[in-house]
Design an enzyme around this catalytic site. Structure first.
Site, PDB file in Angstrom:
ATOM      1  N   GLU A 118      94.470 -47.909 -44.687  1.00 41.67           N
ATOM      2  CA  GLU A 118      95.373 -46.980 -44.146  1.00 41.67           C
ATOM      3  C   GLU A 118      96.902 -47.674 -44.241  1.00 41.67           C
ATOM      4  O   GLU A 118      97.906 -46.901 -43.830  1.00 41.67           O
ATOM      5  CB  GLU A 118      95.092 -46.156 -42.841  1.00 41.67           C
ATOM      6  CG  GLU A 118      93.993 -45.498 -42.667  1.00 41.67           C
ATOM      7  CD  GLU A 118      93.813 -44.048 -43.357  1.00 41.67           C
ATOM      8  OE1 GLU A 118      94.757 -43.711 -44.034  1.00 41.67           O
ATOM      9  OE2 GLU A 118      92.890 -43.586 -43.163  1.00 41.67           O
ATOM     10  N   HIS A 141      95.998 -45.157 -34.691  1.00 43.78           N
ATOM     11  CA  HIS A 141      94.894 -44.075 -35.280  1.00 43.78           C
ATOM     12  C   HIS A 141      93.758 -44.228 -34.674  1.00 43.78           C
ATOM     13  O   HIS A 141      93.241 -45.499 -34.730  1.00 43.78           O
ATOM     14  CB  HIS A 141      94.995 -44.071 -36.936  1.00 43.78           C
ATOM     15  CG  HIS A 141      93.853 -43.119 -37.323  1.00 43.78           C
ATOM     16  ND1 HIS A 141      93.467 -42.138 -37.072  1.00 43.78           N
ATOM     17  CD2 HIS A 141      92.815 -43.610 -38.092  1.00 43.78           C
ATOM     18  CE1 HIS A 141      92.646 -41.503 -37.649  1.00 43.78           C
ATOM     19  NE2 HIS A 141      91.916 -42.661 -38.498  1.00 43.78           N
ATOM     20  N   HIS A 143      89.787 -42.297 -33.322  1.00 47.84           N
ATOM     21  CA  HIS A 143      88.749 -41.099 -33.262  1.00 47.84           C
ATOM     22  C   HIS A 143      88.276 -40.350 -32.102  1.00 47.84           C
ATOM     23  O   HIS A 143      87.026 -40.574 -31.582  1.00 47.84           O
ATOM     24  CB  HIS A 143      87.611 -41.506 -34.196  1.00 47.84           C
ATOM     25  CG  HIS A 143      87.942 -41.822 -35.592  1.00 47.84           C
ATOM     26  ND1 HIS A 143      86.974 -42.471 -36.349  1.00 47.84           N
ATOM     27  CD2 HIS A 143      89.088 -41.558 -36.294  1.00 47.84           C
ATOM     28  CE1 HIS A 143      87.756 -42.609 -37.624  1.00 47.84           C
ATOM     29  NE2 HIS A 143      88.825 -42.288 -37.617  1.00 47.84           N
ATOM     30  N   HIS A 213      89.110 -35.347 -38.378  1.00 48.44           N
ATOM     31  CA  HIS A 213      89.065 -36.904 -38.565  1.00 48.44           C
ATOM     32  C   HIS A 213      89.475 -37.598 -37.183  1.00 48.44           C
ATOM     33  O   HIS A 213      88.670 -38.270 -36.788  1.00 48.44           O
ATOM     34  CB  HIS A 213      90.018 -36.914 -39.973  1.00 48.44           C
ATOM     35  CG  HIS A 213      90.056 -38.384 -40.155  1.00 48.44           C
ATOM     36  ND1 HIS A 213      90.590 -38.972 -41.301  1.00 48.44           N
ATOM     37  CD2 HIS A 213      89.952 -39.601 -39.297  1.00 48.44           C
ATOM     38  CE1 HIS A 213      90.680 -40.427 -41.062  1.00 48.44           C
ATOM     39  NE2 HIS A 213      90.275 -40.766 -40.049  1.00 48.44           N
TER      40      HIS A 213
END
Ligand code: 2HA
Ligand code: ZN
Length: 268
Positions: A118, A141, A143, A213
Site C-alpha cells: 500500500e 490502516h 482490519h 476491508h
C-alpha cells in the site's frame, strides 16, 4: 546502525509505532499481514541519518509525490505481521527516503525490507494532505472486525448514516472523532482506484471505512490515530451487542449529540 539507534527522538517514535502495532494485534485487528503503517519522520532525522546510503535499488513510485520530496518515512514491510512489527520494527519495516523530485524512493535503514504494497496509496495520501497545508504525519490502516462487519450492512453504506449511528452509541465517539467516518466503496487492496477514492474523502474525514476491508486513519500522532479507531470500534461493539441481545439500541438523541458541540468545542 548507529545513525539511527543513537537518535533518541527517532527511536522514541519507532517505539510508539511498535507499541501501536502490538495493540493492533492484541485487538484482533491484524490477522496474518493485515494492515500497514506509514509515519513521516522527516523532522526526527538528523543529518547523519538523512545521508545514509541506499540499501537496495531505487524504486519508482506509481504517482509523483512533489510535496514529499526529500522526506523520510518509517513504513511497515510488505507481507510482514503486526505482531512482529511490535517486537522488531526494523526487521518488519524500514526507513525510506523520497527523492527530491518525488518520483522514487530508497530504503536507507535498517535492513532492505520492502515497504507495504500500500506504499503508493499511503504516499499519495501524505502528499495530498501536505498539498492542502496539513502537517499530518501518520497513515494507519487496520482490519477491525466490528467496523468491517458494519460495512456489509446496507443501511450503513452511507457516511452520514454510519457516522450518526456510531456517534450515538457513546458520547466519546463524537468527542474523539468529531469529523466522523467516511465510507469508501469497495476496490481491491493496493489499487489506485482505492487510493483515489480515499484521497477524495480525506478532504472531509480523518477516518475512513474501506467497504468489506478495513479502516484507515490519518493524523499527527499514531497513538491518537489508534485511539480514534478504538473509540469507533467500541461504538460498533455496543451496537452489535445490543442487536445480539435482541434489541435495537436506542442511541443518543439528536439533542444529546448536538449538546456536545459547544461543551467540547467540536466542529458542527
Ligand atoms: O497489508 O491490509 O490492505 C495488508 C493489507 C492490505
Ligand atoms: Zn487491509
Amino acid at each position: 546502525m548507529d545513525a539511527i539507534r543513537n537518535n533518541k527522538k527517532l527511536m522514541a517514535e519507532i517505539e510508539r509505532i511498535a507499541e501501536v502495532a502490538g495493540y493492533l494485534w492484541t485487538k484482533g485487528w491484524a490477522e496474518r499481514n493485515g494492515g500497514n503503517i506509514s509515519v513521516n519522520i522527516t523532522n526526527l532525522m538528523d543529518e547523519e541519518g538523512k545521508a545514509l546510503p541506499a540499501l537496495a535499488p531505487t524504486r519508482q513510485l506509481n504517482e509523483t509525490v512533489p510535496f514529499l520530496g526529500g522526506n523520510f518515512f518509517y513504513v511497515t514491510g510488505t507481507g510482514k505481521r503486526m505482531r512482529y512489527v511490535a517486537q522488531a520494527p526494523f526487521e518488519n519495516g524500514s526507513i525510506i527516503r523520497i527523492a527530491p523530485d518525488g518520483t522514487s524512493f530508497d530504503i536507507i535503514a535498517e535492513q532492505p525490507v520492502g515497504p507495504t504494497m500500500e506504499i503508493h496509496s499511503h504516499l499519495m495520501m501524505h502528499n495530498y494532505l501536505r498539498s492542502i497545508g496539513r502537517q499530518t504525519t501518520v497513515v494507519l490502516h487496520t482490519h477491525p472486525t466490528d467496523l468491517i462487519g458494519l460495512s456489509h450492512c446496507k443501511p450503513y453504506k452511507d457516511s452520514t448514516t454510519l457516522t450518526r449511528m456510531l456517534w450515538s452509541m457513546i458520547p466519546e465517539a463524537r468527542i474523539v472523532v468529531p469529523k466522523g467516518i467516511g465510507l469508501v466503496p469497495y476496490a481491491h487492496p493496493g489499487s489506485m482506484e482505492l487510493a483515489y477514492a480515499t484521497i477524495k474523502q480525506l478532504e472531509k474525514y480523518d477516518m475512513l471505512l474501506w467497504e468489506k476491508h478495513g479502516v484507515l486513519a490519518v493524523g499527527d500522532d499514531i497513538i491518537d490515530c489508534f485511539d480514534a479507531i478504538d473509540t469507533m470500534s467500541k461504538s460498533a461493539q455496543i451496537y452489535f451487542n445490543a442487536r445480539w441481545a435482541g434489541f435495537e439500541p436506542e442511541g443518543m438523541t439528536h439533542e444529546q449529540l448536538e449538546e456536545l458541540v459547544p461543551v467540547f468545542n467540536l466542529p458542527s
